[in-house]
Write a protein that holds these residues in place. Structure first.
Motif, PDB file in Angstrom:
ATOM      1  N   VAL A   1       0.775  -1.187  -0.191  1.00 56.18           N
ATOM      2  CA  VAL A   1       0.297  -0.174  -0.122  1.00 56.18           C
ATOM      3  C   VAL A   1       0.623   1.358   0.389  1.00 56.18           C
ATOM      4  O   VAL A   1       1.915   1.546   0.084  1.00 56.18           O
ATOM      5  CB  VAL A   1      -1.121   0.109   1.157  1.00 56.18           C
TER       6      VAL A   1
ATOM      7  N   VAL B   1       1.735   4.756   1.747  1.00 50.18           N
ATOM      8  CA  VAL B   1       1.051   5.818   2.745  1.00 50.18           C
ATOM      9  C   VAL B   1       1.862   7.145   2.666  1.00 50.18           C
ATOM     10  O   VAL B   1       3.280   7.531   1.872  1.00 50.18           O
ATOM     11  CB  VAL B   1       1.867   4.356   4.383  1.00 50.18           C
TER      12      VAL B   1
ATOM     13  N   THR C   1       7.095   5.830   8.528  1.00 48.36           N
ATOM     14  CA  THR C   1       6.495   4.610   8.581  1.00 48.36           C
ATOM     15  C   THR C   1       6.691   3.395   9.514  1.00 48.36           C
ATOM     16  O   THR C   1       6.219   3.081  10.149  1.00 48.36           O
ATOM     17  CB  THR C   1       6.154   4.415   7.422  1.00 48.36           C
TER      18      THR C   1
ATOM     19  N   TRP D   1      -4.957  -3.208  13.957  1.00 46.89           N
ATOM     20  CA  TRP D   1      -4.416  -2.999  12.661  1.00 46.89           C
ATOM     21  C   TRP D   1      -5.274  -4.801  12.461  1.00 46.89           C
ATOM     22  O   TRP D   1      -6.046  -4.412  11.551  1.00 46.89           O
ATOM     23  CB  TRP D   1      -3.064  -2.666  12.298  1.00 46.89           C
TER      24      TRP D   1
ATOM     25  N   ARG E   1       6.151   3.166   0.328  1.00 46.94           N
ATOM     26  CA  ARG E   1       5.643   2.039  -0.177  1.00 46.94           C
ATOM     27  C   ARG E   1       5.965   1.044   0.755  1.00 46.94           C
ATOM     28  O   ARG E   1       7.047   0.512   1.010  1.00 46.94           O
ATOM     29  CB  ARG E   1       6.168   1.297  -1.736  1.00 46.94           C
TER      30      ARG E   1
ATOM     31  N   LEU F   1      -3.527  -3.284   6.017  1.00 45.91           N
ATOM     32  CA  LEU F   1      -2.255  -2.916   5.213  1.00 45.91           C
ATOM     33  C   LEU F   1      -3.205  -1.262   5.666  1.00 45.91           C
ATOM     34  O   LEU F   1      -2.578  -0.091   5.755  1.00 45.91           O
ATOM     35  CB  LEU F   1      -1.874  -3.039   3.708  1.00 45.91           C
ATOM     36  N   ALA F   2      -4.478  -1.852   5.465  1.00 46.28           N
ATOM     37  CA  ALA F   2      -5.295  -0.536   5.149  1.00 46.28           C
ATOM     38  C   ALA F   2      -5.947   0.004   6.187  1.00 46.28           C
ATOM     39  O   ALA F   2      -5.099   1.837   6.702  1.00 46.28           O
ATOM     40  CB  ALA F   2      -6.330  -1.171   4.961  1.00 46.28           C
TER      41      ALA F   2
ATOM     42  N   LYS G   1      -2.574   2.862   6.753  1.00 41.36           N
ATOM     43  CA  LYS G   1      -2.227   3.517   6.547  1.00 41.36           C
ATOM     44  C   LYS G   1      -3.201   4.619   6.180  1.00 41.36           C
ATOM     45  O   LYS G   1      -3.530   5.353   7.317  1.00 41.36           O
ATOM     46  CB  LYS G   1      -3.344   3.194   4.529  1.00 41.36           C
TER      47      LYS G   1
ATOM     48  N   GLU H   1      -2.058   8.284   8.230  1.00 50.06           N
ATOM     49  CA  GLU H   1      -2.534   9.207   7.492  1.00 50.06           C
ATOM     50  C   GLU H   1      -2.878  10.313   8.095  1.00 50.06           C
ATOM     51  O   GLU H   1      -3.259  11.738   7.778  1.00 50.06           O
ATOM     52  CB  GLU H   1      -2.994   8.696   5.848  1.00 50.06           C
TER      53      GLU H   1
END
Length: 155
Positions: A10, A12, A19, A32, A103, A145-146, A149, A153
């Motif tokens: 994903v 970011v 990260t 998560w 990434r 991952l979603a 992210k 963010e």
């Protein structure tokens, strides 16, 4: 055929170092992951360093279990990887600079030692259990991952 390795990525909108600081804090994994509900460092002073051990609590509708994992790669801004149960399964995050962020790739591998261990412990049920773990990893990585992210963010 059961998949024994899987990775997904994903983008970011956060630099690789920031990260990395996020994903190498195993105490946040419960925010998560759909299965790993909490993690804690066995020695909090060690933190995210090669050789450090942590425990993870996993929960599914069928059962709850703990695992012990050891950090095998801790390269700030590039990679954070650990092995579960002394080499049965390998999980990790790989980070690459990308325009405007990172990434972020999460990778999973069911290792030969784990396959043999499942067969020793579970006998005829081993292949079915390995397939279930594979399916959970494949669907869980995208969800994890979603969620990372969104956290990254959100600031």
């Amino acid at each position: 055929m059961t998949v024994l390795e899987f990775a997904d990525s994903v983008f970011v909108a956060l630099d690789p170092e920031s990260t990395y600081a996020l994903v190498s804090d195993v105490t946040r994994m419960g925010e998560w992951s759909p299965i790993c509900k909490s993690c804690w460092w066995d020695d909090p002073a060690a933190g995210a360093t090669v050789g450090a051990w942590f425990t993870g609590r996993n929960v599914t509708p069928e059962r709850t279990w703990d695992t012990r994992s050891q950090v095998v790669v801790a390269a700030p801004g590039r990679e954070f990887t650990w092995e579960v149960n002394d080499g049965w399964v390998r999980w990790g995050f790989h980070l690459e600079p990308a325009e405007g962020g990172t990434r972020l790739t999460q990778a999973w591998s069911f290792l030969p030692k784990g396959i043999a261990g499942f067969h020793d412990r579970l006998g005829e049920r081993a292949d079915d259990e390995i397939a279930l773990r594979s399916e959970a990893a494949q669907s869980g990585i995208a969800q994890t991952l979603a969620a990372i992210k969104l956290t990254a963010e959100a600031g």
